[in-house]
Scaffold this motif. Structure first.
Motif, PDB file in Angstrom:
ATOM      1  N   GLN A 180       0.833  -1.197   0.000  1.00 42.55           N
ATOM      2  CA  GLN A 180       0.000   0.000   0.000  1.00 42.55           C
ATOM      3  C   GLN A 180       0.874   1.256   0.000  1.00 42.55           C
ATOM      4  N   TYR A 181       0.605   2.159  -0.926  1.00 44.84           N
ATOM      5  CA  TYR A 181       1.317   3.439  -1.008  1.00 44.84           C
ATOM      6  C   TYR A 181       2.831   3.231  -0.981  1.00 44.84           C
ATOM      7  N   ALA A 182       3.270   2.342  -1.853  1.00 42.59           N
ATOM      8  CA  ALA A 182       4.702   2.089  -2.031  1.00 42.59           C
ATOM      9  C   ALA A 182       5.169   2.802  -3.297  1.00 42.59           C
ATOM     10  N   PHE A 183       6.391   3.296  -3.268  1.00 39.71           N
ATOM     11  CA  PHE A 183       6.953   3.938  -4.453  1.00 39.71           C
ATOM     12  C   PHE A 183       7.543   2.877  -5.373  1.00 39.71           C
ATOM     13  N   LEU A 184       7.140   2.942  -6.626  1.00 42.07           N
ATOM     14  CA  LEU A 184       7.676   2.077  -7.668  1.00 42.07           C
ATOM     15  C   LEU A 184       8.509   2.952  -8.598  1.00 42.07           C
ATOM     16  N   VAL A 185       9.781   2.613  -8.751  1.00 45.14           N
ATOM     17  CA  VAL A 185      10.686   3.396  -9.596  1.00 45.14           C
ATOM     18  C   VAL A 185      11.128   2.531 -10.768  1.00 45.14           C
ATOM     19  N   LEU A 186      10.788   2.974 -11.979  1.00 45.31           N
ATOM     20  CA  LEU A 186      11.254   2.308 -13.192  1.00 45.31           C
ATOM     21  C   LEU A 186      12.579   2.931 -13.609  1.00 45.31           C
ATOM     22  N   ASP A 187      13.501   2.092 -14.063  1.00 41.19           N
ATOM     23  CA  ASP A 187      14.847   2.573 -14.381  1.00 41.19           C
ATOM     24  C   ASP A 187      14.930   3.251 -15.744  1.00 41.19           C
ATOM     25  N   GLU A 188      14.364   2.643 -16.771  1.00 42.18           N
ATOM     26  CA  GLU A 188      14.481   3.180 -18.129  1.00 42.18           C
ATOM     27  C   GLU A 188      13.118   3.178 -18.806  1.00 42.18           C
ATOM     28  N   PRO A 189      12.531   4.348 -19.045  1.00 39.31           N
ATOM     29  CA  PRO A 189      12.988   5.656 -18.566  1.00 39.31           C
ATOM     30  C   PRO A 189      12.747   5.779 -17.064  1.00 39.31           C
ATOM     31  N   ARG A 190      13.594   6.540 -16.377  1.00 36.04           N
ATOM     32  CA  ARG A 190      13.516   6.635 -14.916  1.00 36.04           C
ATOM     33  C   ARG A 190      12.292   7.450 -14.526  1.00 36.04           C
ATOM     34  N   ARG A 191      11.319   6.762 -13.957  1.00 34.85           N
ATOM     35  CA  ARG A 191      10.069   7.401 -13.556  1.00 34.85           C
ATOM     36  C   ARG A 191       9.632   6.848 -12.210  1.00 34.85           C
ATOM     37  N   GLU A 192       8.886   7.657 -11.485  1.00 34.27           N
ATOM     38  CA  GLU A 192       8.462   7.326 -10.124  1.00 34.27           C
ATOM     39  C   GLU A 192       6.938   7.267 -10.067  1.00 34.27           C
TER      40      GLU A 192
END
Length: 228
Positions: free
Chosen positions: A96-108
């Motif tokens: 719940q309400y966790a940050f997901l960070v994608l590397d390429e492209p770097r997005r939050e």
């Protein structure tokens, strides 16, 4: 000397803007790896109760943490041609309400109360998608009467608390939140406020340990989430 000071101030402003707009380097970040076992042909059966059937969603790939605790399922919405993600974990405080960070492209991105998040359209091939997740290190509940209750704290945050100040100007209310008794060397990279029954979420980037939120009109009970 004046030129040097001007350049120094400019550099500090650029660093501040980068910190406000770019995904942070979370200390409490969990790397996710590609899960190569056969994907489920019925993604609606796992974590999607009440949502449209598998004819609408097609699973693109699954990512998993090294300890098998986190499972991230990335689905393709065939109706809108967009991607959605669903984060799964045995403990609700982790998805719940966790940050997901994608590397390429770097997005939050920030998951909702069910661990879901809309990713939109991503040009990268699904096989090249890599990601990490940062769950809250501490969660507090602020009741309308002003009392604060810890809902969840990780072991190293057991002495942590928060100090809040509420300011009103007409119908507008502003809440200042400052963490107290943090573990030595800990920096809070993000704070999230979840307001009321509608679960409206506000994200703040703390500056010098202080986060400021402009509260919605019907805030009610507030959930305050800390991320390191």
């Amino acid at each position: 000397m004046d030129k040097m000071m001007k350049n120094l101030r400019k550099q500090k402003i650029l660093e501040l803007c980068a910190g406000l707009t770019g995904p942070p380097d979370f200390k409490n970040s969990i790397r996710l790896f590609h899960h190569y076992s056969q994907v489920s042909p019925f993604p609606h059966l796992v974590g999607f109760t009440g949502l449209p059937s598998y004819e609408v969603y097609a699973e693109k790939l699954a990512l998993i943490s090294a300890d098998n605790g986190y499972l991230l399922r990335i689905l393709h919405d065939n109706l809108n041609d967009t991607l959605e993600a669903h984060l799964l974990h045995a403990e609700e405080q982790k998805y719940q309400y966790a940050f997901l960070v994608l590397d390429e492209p770097r997005r939050e991105f920030l998951t909702d109360a069910h661990g879901r998040v809309k990713l939109g359209k991503i040009k990268a091939e699904s096989s090249s998608i890599s990601a990490s997740v940062c769950s809250p290190s501490a969660i507090f509940r602020l009741n309308p009467g002003g009392t604060i209750h810890p809902v969840y704290v990780e072991e190293n945050f057991r002495n942590c608390n928060i100090q809040v100040e509420l300011f009103r100007s007409g119908a507008q209310a502003t809440l200042k939140v400052k963490p107290l008794n943090l573990p030595e060397g800990t920096e809070i990279k993000r704070m999230v406020l979840v307001a009321g029954d509608e679960e409206e979420t506000l994200i703040a980037v703390p500056q010098k340990g202080l986060a400021i939120f402009e509260l919605p009109a019907t805030a009610g009970t507030l959930g305050i989430y800390l991320y390191e």
